[in-house]
Design a protein around this motif. Structure first.
Motif, PDB file in Angstrom:
ATOM      1  N   VAL A 286     -48.288 -93.275  24.430  1.00  0.00           N
ATOM      2  CA  VAL A 286     -46.872 -93.619  24.329  1.00  0.00           C
ATOM      3  C   VAL A 286     -46.567 -94.817  25.217  1.00  0.00           C
ATOM      4  CG1 VAL A 286     -44.507 -92.793  24.651  1.00  0.00           C
ATOM      5  CG2 VAL A 286     -46.298 -91.211  23.858  1.00  0.00           C
ATOM      6  N   TYR A 287     -45.944 -95.844  24.620  1.00  0.00           N
ATOM      7  CA  TYR A 287     -45.528 -97.044  25.343  1.00  0.00           C
ATOM      8  C   TYR A 287     -44.006 -97.171  25.232  1.00  0.00           C
ATOM      9  CZ  TYR A 287     -50.486 -98.305  25.056  1.00  0.00           C
ATOM     10  OH  TYR A 287     -51.860 -98.313  25.147  1.00  0.00           O
ATOM     11  N   VAL A 288     -43.313 -96.626  26.206  1.00  0.00           N
ATOM     12  CA  VAL A 288     -41.854 -96.717  26.274  1.00  0.00           C
ATOM     13  C   VAL A 288     -41.474 -96.957  27.732  1.00  0.00           C
ATOM     14  CG1 VAL A 288     -41.436 -95.232  24.264  1.00  0.00           C
ATOM     15  CG2 VAL A 288     -41.623 -94.205  26.553  1.00  0.00           C
ATOM     16  N   ASP A 289     -40.185 -97.153  27.977  1.00  0.00           N
ATOM     17  CA  ASP A 289     -39.707 -97.307  29.345  1.00  0.00           C
ATOM     18  C   ASP A 289     -40.226 -96.160  30.205  1.00  0.00           C
ATOM     19  OD1 ASP A 289     -37.822 -96.943  31.672  1.00  0.00           O
ATOM     20  OD2 ASP A 289     -36.889 -98.705  30.777  1.00  0.00           O
ATOM     21  N   ASN A 290     -40.666 -96.496  31.407  1.00  0.00           N
ATOM     22  CA  ASN A 290     -41.245 -95.484  32.296  1.00  0.00           C
ATOM     23  C   ASN A 290     -40.262 -94.375  32.654  1.00  0.00           C
ATOM     24  OD1 ASN A 290     -43.647 -97.000  32.375  1.00  0.00           O
ATOM     25  ND2 ASN A 290     -42.907 -98.217  34.099  1.00  0.00           N
ATOM     26  N   ASN A 291     -38.968 -94.648  32.517  1.00  0.00           N
ATOM     27  CA  ASN A 291     -37.950 -93.653  32.861  1.00  0.00           C
ATOM     28  C   ASN A 291     -37.551 -92.772  31.687  1.00  0.00           C
ATOM     29  OD1 ASN A 291     -37.565 -94.543  35.620  1.00  0.00           O
ATOM     30  ND2 ASN A 291     -36.525 -96.339  34.781  1.00  0.00           N
ATOM     31  N   LEU A 292     -38.059 -93.076  30.492  1.00  0.00           N
ATOM     32  CA  LEU A 292     -37.679 -92.289  29.320  1.00  0.00           C
ATOM     33  C   LEU A 292     -38.503 -91.002  29.272  1.00  0.00           C
ATOM     34  CD1 LEU A 292     -35.807 -92.518  26.779  1.00  0.00           C
ATOM     35  CD2 LEU A 292     -37.872 -93.140  25.520  1.00  0.00           C
ATOM     36  N   TYR A 293     -37.823 -89.896  29.122  1.00  0.00           N
ATOM     37  CA  TYR A 293     -38.475 -88.587  29.106  1.00  0.00           C
ATOM     38  C   TYR A 293     -39.231 -88.378  27.794  1.00  0.00           C
ATOM     39  CZ  TYR A 293     -38.970 -83.481  29.132  1.00  0.00           C
ATOM     40  OH  TYR A 293     -39.467 -82.200  29.087  1.00  0.00           O
ATOM     41  N   VAL A 294     -40.494 -87.956  27.894  1.00  0.00           N
ATOM     42  CA  VAL A 294     -41.315 -87.638  26.725  1.00  0.00           C
ATOM     43  C   VAL A 294     -41.704 -86.164  26.812  1.00  0.00           C
ATOM     44  CG1 VAL A 294     -43.407 -88.169  25.419  1.00  0.00           C
ATOM     45  CG2 VAL A 294     -42.195 -89.998  26.636  1.00  0.00           C
ATOM     46  N   HIS A 295     -41.443 -85.426  25.738  1.00  0.00           N
ATOM     47  CA  HIS A 295     -41.683 -83.981  25.745  1.00  0.00           C
ATOM     48  C   HIS A 295     -42.597 -83.593  24.590  1.00  0.00           C
ATOM     49  CE1 HIS A 295     -40.669 -79.761  26.660  1.00  0.00           C
ATOM     50  NE2 HIS A 295     -40.761 -79.580  25.351  1.00  0.00           N
ATOM     51  N   ARG A 296     -43.595 -82.745  24.901  1.00  0.00           N
ATOM     52  CA  ARG A 296     -44.507 -82.236  23.874  1.00  0.00           C
ATOM     53  C   ARG A 296     -44.171 -80.778  23.578  1.00  0.00           C
ATOM     54  NH1 ARG A 296     -50.882 -82.599  24.870  1.00  0.00           N
ATOM     55  NH2 ARG A 296     -50.172 -81.909  26.926  1.00  0.00           N
ATOM     56  N   THR A 297     -44.202 -80.429  22.301  1.00  0.00           N
ATOM     57  CA  THR A 297     -43.955 -79.045  21.914  1.00  0.00           C
ATOM     58  C   THR A 297     -44.694 -78.753  20.612  1.00  0.00           C
ATOM     59  OG1 THR A 297     -42.216 -77.381  21.600  1.00  0.00           O
ATOM     60  CG2 THR A 297     -41.889 -79.508  20.530  1.00  0.00           C
TER      61      THR A 297
END
Length: 373
Positions: A286-297
């Motif tokens: 994933v390449y997004v802003d470092n502050n953007l929350y990424v959640h796996r489910t």
């Protein structure tokens, strides 16, 4: 409207006027009188630019997209060097469709800005080759390609040397979509050669420059900052100014690697989603802003999870009520590919997998050969 002839805001290029606070170029009459008395007209800023620069407050003014395109179309009738600025992090969102139609046969120098956001481990020559290929797809044959960071002042002097070599006493037009960093780039050039800092107004909010801003060159030519064409395929249109900070990286992107198996889902906060439908287990980067929350489910519970946590755990958006529903696109990869969420970033996925990507209704998802291998 009683416009003040020959006076323009040095920050956004709008013609100054003291009659209508809701229109571009408004400046209070008493402020204008004070500046005129001091003979300091070269430093005049409209109220919008003043408040943006000093208080980080953004006010919208009604500017038609056709106005921007009209200004851009003028370039095709002049002899000029066109410096076409694209956003390396958000390339698809910085493409001007049919640019050739606007600029005619004028030569193009392609500038990839925000190079500081791309992971330093990535080979810059490969990135240039990738940009060359993308330009060819767009029908452009740039004379050269430069990678810069206007914010970090990286390669600015090298860019100036290249412009000097290619312009041949012609005017230089700097063009691009909103938020590619055109005005920041010109400010970097000004700072490099005059010592003045941040003369032109910049922000993360689209459409800061409202008119042409013409800066004199030593040989009598001009360097012209043009208003950015508004790109409709941007997730930023659904976000508030405070929420934009989660999708506008300010430092090098740190790739986030997820080892996924089929039937798992990644949420990019509440803004986008990727379902891994089928295929061999592998790395999804994933390449997004470092502050953007990424959640796996798990995919099985993804719909319920999204409805329950949108606007809370999955934020931005802050408000689930005003955010449009997500629409999906099913993608099967034959090679290692990037699933691009325009204005947000991308996810590198393995070959031979089937995924389903989601963005708000009205926005498009792009699939491209992997940019970073």
């Amino acid at each position: 409207m009683n416009e003040i002839e020959t006076l323009y805001c040095i920050g956004c290029g709008a013609q100054l006027q003291a009659d209508d606070q809701q229109q571009a170029g408004y400046i209070p009459a008493n402020t204008l009188a004070k500046y005129l008395k001091q003979s300091a007209t070269q430093d005049l800023y409209c109220q919008r630019c003043f408040r943006l620069r000093h208080y980080n407050e953004v006010s919208q003014v009604p500017i038609e997209d056709a106005h921007f395109k009209h200004l851009l179309a003028k370039i095709g009738h002049e002899q000029a060097l066109v410096v076409y600025v694209v956003d390396l992090f958000n390339f698809s969102g910085s493409v001007i469709q049919q640019l050739k139609r606007y600029i005619g046969n004028n030569p193009v120098l392609l500038v990839g800005n925000k190079a500081d956001l791309i992971p330093s481990s990535f080979n810059r020559n490969k990135l240039k080759n990738w940009l060359q290929h993308q330009a060819k797809i767009l029908g452009l044959q740039p004379l050269d390609i430069e990678l810069v960071s206007a914010k970090k002042l990286t390669n600015i002097d090298q860019l100036l040397v290249k412009i000097s070599q290619l312009r041949k006493n012609r005017d230089v037009y700097v063009v691009g979509t909103t938020n590619v960093g055109k005005s920041t780039l010109i400010n970097a050039i000004i700072r490099s050669h005059s010592g003045w800092q941040d003369l032109i107004t910049t922000s993360n909010f689209p459409g800061t420059t409202l008119n042409e801003i013409r800066l004199p060159l030593a040989d009598g030519g001009e360097l012209i900052d043009t208003p950015g064409i508004v790109h409709k395929n941007q997730i930023s249109q659904f976000l508030s100014r405070k929420e934009l900070k989660y999708i506008a990286p300010q430092s090098e992107i740190h790739p986030r690697i997820f080892q996924l198996q089929a039937q798992q889902t990644l949420f990019l906060a509440g803004l986008a989603r990727l379902d891994f439908i089928s295929g061999p287990a592998g790395s999804f980067v994933v390449y997004v802003d470092n502050n953007l929350y990424v959640h796996r489910t798990k995919l099985q519970q993804a719909d319920e999870f999204y409805q329950k946590h949108l606007g809370e755990l999955l934020t931005p958006p802050v408000s689930a009520e005003t955010f449009p529903p997500l629409q999906s696109q099913t993608i099967t990869t034959k090679e290692k590919s990037d699933i691009v969420f325009s204005g947000l970033g991308w996810i590198a996925v393995p070959e031979q997998v089937q995924v389903k990507a989601y963005l708000p209704q009205g926005l498009q998802i792009e699939v491209r050969s992997s940019l970073i291998n």
